[in-house]
Enzyme design. Structure first.
Site, PDB file in Angstrom:
ATOM      1  N   ARG A  33       0.725  -1.192   0.097  1.00  0.00           N
ATOM      2  CA  ARG A  33       0.011  -0.159   0.562  1.00  0.00           C
ATOM      3  C   ARG A  33       0.647   1.315  -0.077  1.00  0.00           C
ATOM      4  O   ARG A  33       1.289   1.041   0.448  1.00  0.00           O
ATOM      5  CB  ARG A  33      -0.881  -0.277   0.997  1.00  0.00           C
ATOM      6  CG  ARG A  33      -1.841   1.090   1.554  1.00  0.00           C
ATOM      7  CD  ARG A  33      -2.641   0.702   2.809  1.00  0.00           C
ATOM      8  NE  ARG A  33      -3.533   1.954   3.004  1.00  0.00           N
ATOM      9  CZ  ARG A  33      -3.191   3.043   4.199  1.00  0.00           C
ATOM     10  NH1 ARG A  33      -2.228   2.334   5.117  1.00  0.00           N
ATOM     11  NH2 ARG A  33      -3.968   4.013   4.463  1.00  0.00           N
ATOM     12  N   ARG A  74      -9.694  17.597   9.884  1.00  0.00           N
ATOM     13  CA  ARG A  74      -9.410  18.168  11.188  1.00  0.00           C
ATOM     14  C   ARG A  74      -9.250  19.470  11.609  1.00  0.00           C
ATOM     15  O   ARG A  74      -9.817  20.346  11.229  1.00  0.00           O
ATOM     16  CB  ARG A  74      -7.752  17.909  10.799  1.00  0.00           C
ATOM     17  CG  ARG A  74      -7.655  16.400   9.872  1.00  0.00           C
ATOM     18  CD  ARG A  74      -6.000  16.431   9.780  1.00  0.00           C
ATOM     19  NE  ARG A  74      -5.638  14.894   9.375  1.00  0.00           N
ATOM     20  CZ  ARG A  74      -5.583  13.570  10.140  1.00  0.00           C
ATOM     21  NH1 ARG A  74      -5.800  13.651  10.773  1.00  0.00           N
ATOM     22  NH2 ARG A  74      -5.139  12.375   9.421  1.00  0.00           N
ATOM     23  N   LYS A 220     -13.541   2.525   0.331  1.00  0.00           N
ATOM     24  CA  LYS A 220     -13.110   2.293   2.197  1.00  0.00           C
ATOM     25  C   LYS A 220     -14.592   2.633   2.389  1.00  0.00           C
ATOM     26  O   LYS A 220     -14.413   4.116   2.484  1.00  0.00           O
ATOM     27  CB  LYS A 220     -11.850   3.090   2.369  1.00  0.00           C
ATOM     28  CG  LYS A 220     -10.693   2.845   1.623  1.00  0.00           C
ATOM     29  CD  LYS A 220      -9.619   4.204   1.685  1.00  0.00           C
ATOM     30  CE  LYS A 220      -9.634   3.897   2.999  1.00  0.00           C
ATOM     31  NZ  LYS A 220      -8.371   5.139   3.339  1.00  0.00           N
ATOM     32  N   THR A 281      -7.416  -1.463   9.832  1.00  0.00           N
ATOM     33  CA  THR A 281      -6.880  -0.794  10.744  1.00  0.00           C
ATOM     34  C   THR A 281      -6.970  -1.007  12.143  1.00  0.00           C
ATOM     35  O   THR A 281      -7.718  -2.441  12.536  1.00  0.00           O
ATOM     36  CB  THR A 281      -8.283  -0.161  11.429  1.00  0.00           C
ATOM     37  OG1 THR A 281      -8.720   0.301   9.416  1.00  0.00           O
ATOM     38  CG2 THR A 281      -8.002   1.059  12.027  1.00  0.00           C
TER      39      THR A 281
END
Length: 478
Positions: A33, A74, A220, A281
């Site tokens: 990845r 964020r 995802k 994850t």
């Protein structure tokens, strides 16, 4: 015993050199990845070249997966080290504040529309859910909040809305630039972050096609909206070539208590809809620093394998951790242990369905025969597109599927398919019988097959034409 479930290893400062990449492959990594959230385009170009050179040198097939950053929302940065929030404290998120002007009372936000997407009474989850802020008032671009669960809030931490509902698009301007790089690198897979629906994946596919990117698209699944109802989830899966259970943000948005059931549902539906599925994850999180996994991590990986995931993914464990090779070795051991369980070899997949395509019917007949004729030692699948071994891999079985192709792109993509081992055919072979004979000879030389073994072989009448598989034969190794 061969490992059937595939391992995706994220490359980074701890693992991007040629020697470590070779060790990761030999330890069990099948896909690497490239995380576009970190590193420059130049870094990713160099890493991709290194992976391909190493794979070529040791004569194996590995896939490259690019992972788009997506609209990660964020906080801005603080002037000081951050702010310690306690339950009951007031704190403001200001969408118009300079990104580096955070203080004890407020901080900026990277998503200008956050205030317009939220309403009073909702809960914002910061830093992967470690800090919970209840919205008490919205004043223009400012969200005034009361701290429900406190902690140290530092710069650039993720923001989620409990239950989902943020309108940020699936692709950002950075993502469009990264898609162009993915096209230049000819990546095998491209992961799209935070899609809410099939429409988001259609936008991503259009962008990839316009950029000349031929990578298979991975959605995802990490937004609450994506799993809000069965129809939305199914549509999203069908709009993708593969899906990823991205448990970080998904767990924050829907809650940990709901996550395990949703993970099982996504894996089940992906397999039923003939899509590959990745579980990701924090699978071996403690091995970022430690040389052994916890029992909880062992069970987590094993349960994903038992559920039928095609691949399990490592992130910081291999990108920045102290033991990148050891973590892949540990994951390989866990996978092989889990795959010894009888439940991993039983399947009722599509037993009650009619098939519209001859090649899919042949694939299903092959796996039924393999699982019910006890003498079968392997399945030899001659393929152009990789569709037939994909269908085969949806059926649980302990019998290896050797997928033989002349096309490197097809071989790389099949690195994600559970139970499928890609094999390059001799470019000089022009007859089906010769392709099968040479493949069996190679497997016999490698110790995978022995004289007298029975092997199932599928192919189409015309070599070189995709989607034409129409024949199943039982061969004896001699």
């Amino acid at each position: 015993m061969l490992k059937r479930t595939k391992i995706i290893a994220t490359l980074g400062p701890a693992s991007a050199d040629a020697a470590t990449i070779e060790r990761l492959i030999r330890a069990g990594a099948n896909i690497f990845r490239l995380n576009f959230s970190h590193g420059s385009h130049g870094d990713h170009r160099k890493t991709a070249e290194t992976v391909r050179r190493v794979a070529r040198d040791i004569n194996c097939h590995v896939a490259l997966l690019g992972d788009l950053q997506g609209p990660k929302i964020r906080t801005g940065a603080f002037r000081e080290k951050g702010v310690q929030l306690a339950a009951g404290d007031s704190f403001t998120l200001d969408c118009e504040l300079d990104q580096d002007a955070g203080s004890r009372s407020c901080v900026g936000v990277t998503y200008p529309q956050l205030a317009s997407d939220c309403r009073t009474g909702q809960v914002l989850l910061l830093d992967d859910g470690r800090i919970e802020l209840e919205i008490t008032a919205i004043e223009g671009a400012k969200l005034h909040t009361k701290t429900v669960t406190g902690g140290l809030l530092t710069s650039n931490k993720g923001i989620n809305l409990r239950g989902g509902g943020l309108s940020a698009p699936a692709l950002t301007e950075k993502d469009y630039r990264d898609i162009q790089v993915a096209a230049e690198l000819d990546l095998d897979y491209l992961a799209v972050s935070f899609p809410r629906s099939a429409e988001d994946m259609a936008i991503a596919r259009s962008a990839a096609e316009q950029a000349g990117c031929h990578a298979q698209l991975v959605s995802k699944i990490e937004r609450a909206e994506a799993v809000a109802d069965d129809r939305t989830l199914d549509d999203l899966i069908e709009a993708s070539d593969a899906v990823m259970v991205a448990r970080g943000d998904l767990g924050v948005e829907i809650g940990d208590a709901e996550l395990i059931g949703v993970q099982k549902q996504i894996i089940l539906r992906a397999r039923q809809l003939n899509r590959t599925v990745i579980t990701a994850t924090q699978m071996m999180e403690t091995m970022i620093a430690n040389s052994l996994p916890t029992r909880a991590e062992v069970f987590d990986v094993a349960n994903a394998v038992l559920d039928g995931t095609d691949a399990v993914m490592l992130s910081a464990e291999t990108a920045t951790g102290k033991h990148p090779v050891k973590v892949v070795e540990a994951m390989t051991r866990i996978i092989i242990g889990a795959e010894k369980q009888p439940s991993t070899r039983k399947s009722g997949h599509r037993m009650d369905r009619e098939f519209q395509r001859v090649d899919e019917a042949v694939a299903m007949a092959t796996m039924y025969t393999a699982n019910h004729l006890g003498a079968i030692k392997g399945i030899l699948c001659l393929t152009e597109s990789g569709n037939t071994p994909l269908w085969m891999s949806r059926i649980r079985s302990g019998i290896p599927i050797y997928a033989v192709s002349r096309h490197h792109k097809t071989l790389n993509r099949m690195c994600l398919y559970r139970g499928v081992l890609p094999l390059l055919s001799d470019q000089q072979d022009t007859e089906i019988a010769a392709v099968a004979r040479h493949a069996i000879a190679d497997l016999k030389a490698a110790g995978e097959l022995n004289q007298g073994d029975l092997v199932l072989c599928t192919f189409g009448d015309a070599l070189g034409q995709g989607g034409q598989t129409n024949t199943l034969k039982i061969l004896t190794v001699n």
